[in-house]
Design a protein around this motif. Structure first.
Motif, PDB file in Angstrom:
ATOM      1  N   THR A  71       0.845  -1.195   0.000  1.00 39.34           N
ATOM      2  CA  THR A  71       0.000   0.000   0.000  1.00 39.34           C
ATOM      3  C   THR A  71       0.877   1.240   0.000  1.00 39.34           C
ATOM      4  O   THR A  71       1.979   1.245   0.538  1.00 39.34           O
ATOM      5  N   PHE A  72       0.376   2.289  -0.620  1.00 36.79           N
ATOM      6  CA  PHE A  72       1.066   3.579  -0.674  1.00 36.79           C
ATOM      7  C   PHE A  72       0.087   4.648  -0.276  1.00 36.79           C
ATOM      8  O   PHE A  72      -0.962   4.768  -0.905  1.00 36.79           O
ATOM      9  N   PRO A  73       0.307   5.432   0.741  1.00 36.59           N
ATOM     10  CA  PRO A  73       1.442   5.389   1.663  1.00 36.59           C
ATOM     11  C   PRO A  73       1.328   4.210   2.624  1.00 36.59           C
ATOM     12  O   PRO A  73       0.262   3.614   2.745  1.00 36.59           O
ATOM     13  N   GLU A  74       2.424   3.904   3.274  1.00 38.86           N
ATOM     14  CA  GLU A  74       2.491   2.716   4.141  1.00 38.86           C
ATOM     15  C   GLU A  74       1.486   2.757   5.291  1.00 38.86           C
ATOM     16  O   GLU A  74       1.005   1.736   5.733  1.00 38.86           O
ATOM     17  N   ASP A  75       1.172   3.922   5.824  1.00 35.38           N
ATOM     18  CA  ASP A  75       0.292   4.023   6.994  1.00 35.38           C
ATOM     19  C   ASP A  75      -1.190   4.044   6.628  1.00 35.38           C
ATOM     20  O   ASP A  75      -2.037   4.082   7.499  1.00 35.38           O
TER      21      ASP A  75
END
Length: 101
Positions: A71-75
């Motif tokens: 996933t982008f962004p990781e969070d």
């Protein structure tokens, strides 16, 4: 001894199976309204608990799936439906990559 009993689609054979815990001629005790309410509440609590456990298991499985998806962004946390759609598309893309390679 086998007994013939009518079923929804013809006759079925019952091999003398009985429900455990009750003898054949034992009368069922009369239920008071209070007892019936207690039984209904107990059944509802058990059903709620089963549903709660089912949802906890489902959410844990979705969390595990989110951990392996890029996933982008990781969070960013994907919703349930986004996670399933993304997993489907990701598997399809990997399959196509392998097919074309």
């Amino acid at each position: 001894r086998p007994v013939e009993a009518p079923g929804a689609r013809g006759l079925r054979r019952l091999e003398g199976k009985r429900r455990p815990g009750r003898s054949r001629g034992a009368p069922r005790p009369a239920r008071t309204a209070e007892t019936a309410q207690r039984i209904k509440r107990s059944r509802r609590l058990k059903a709620n608990n089963r549903e709660r456990n089912r949802m906890h298991n489902l959410n844990a499985a979705l969390d595990a799936l989110r951990d392996v998806l890029p996933t982008f962004p990781e969070d960013a946390k994907l919703t349930k439906i986004e996670t399933l759609r993304f997993a489907h598309n990701y598997i399809w893309a990997l399959t196509e990559t392998l097919r074309l390679a």
